[in-house]
Design a protein around this motif. Structure first.
Motif, PDB file in Angstrom:
ATOM      1  N   THR A  36      39.869  71.211  40.798  1.00 44.26           N
ATOM      2  CA  THR A  36      39.974  71.559  42.151  1.00 44.26           C
ATOM      3  C   THR A  36      40.341  72.894  42.277  1.00 44.26           C
ATOM      4  OG1 THR A  36      40.467  69.186  42.662  1.00 44.26           O
ATOM      5  CG2 THR A  36      41.080  70.805  44.395  1.00 44.26           C
ATOM      6  N   SER A  39      37.333  75.211  41.422  1.00 47.77           N
ATOM      7  CA  SER A  39      36.601  75.361  42.450  1.00 47.77           C
ATOM      8  C   SER A  39      36.905  76.136  43.488  1.00 47.77           C
ATOM      9  CB  SER A  39      36.033  74.009  42.629  1.00 47.77           C
ATOM     10  OG  SER A  39      36.941  73.409  43.557  1.00 47.77           O
ATOM     11  N   ALA A  40      38.226  76.172  43.750  1.00 46.05           N
ATOM     12  CA  ALA A  40      38.670  77.106  44.841  1.00 46.05           C
ATOM     13  C   ALA A  40      38.966  78.508  44.416  1.00 46.05           C
ATOM     14  CB  ALA A  40      39.910  76.804  45.494  1.00 46.05           C
ATOM     15  N   LYS A  44      36.396  82.895  45.488  1.00 44.71           N
ATOM     16  CA  LYS A  44      37.449  84.123  45.690  1.00 44.71           C
ATOM     17  C   LYS A  44      37.071  85.123  44.605  1.00 44.71           C
ATOM     18  CE  LYS A  44      41.185  81.283  47.843  1.00 44.71           C
ATOM     19  NZ  LYS A  44      42.323  80.959  47.841  1.00 44.71           N
TER      20      LYS A  44
END
Length: 75
Positions: A36, A39-40, A44
């Motif tokens: 998670t 993926s974040a 960015k």
């Protein structure tokens, strides 16, 4: 005495098995959290790379203009 040792060994084995199961579960949760977070993080990171390229292009363009101006002043 042997029976007592055998019972203790079985209890220890059960405890270890439970610990291993807990560690396995924690590892799965940690893995999911990592996935998670990655993926974040990736979008960015891609945005930062894009901005870096834009800035690099602007700096290169400015350097080109400065070089041209320098040639004009240098006989």
């Amino acid at each position: 005495m042997k029976e007592m040792h055998s019972i203790e060994t079985q209890q220890l084995g059960a405890q270890l098995s439970g610990s291993m199961s807990l560690n396995s579960q924690m590892s799965k949760e940690d893995e999911e959290m990592s996935r998670t977070a990655l993926s974040a993080f990736r979008p960015k990171e891609e945005e930062i790379e894009k901005k870096k390229m834009e800035i690099r292009e602007r700096v290169q363009a400015q350097l080109g203009r400065v070089e041209e101006e320098t040639k004009r002043f240098d006989p």
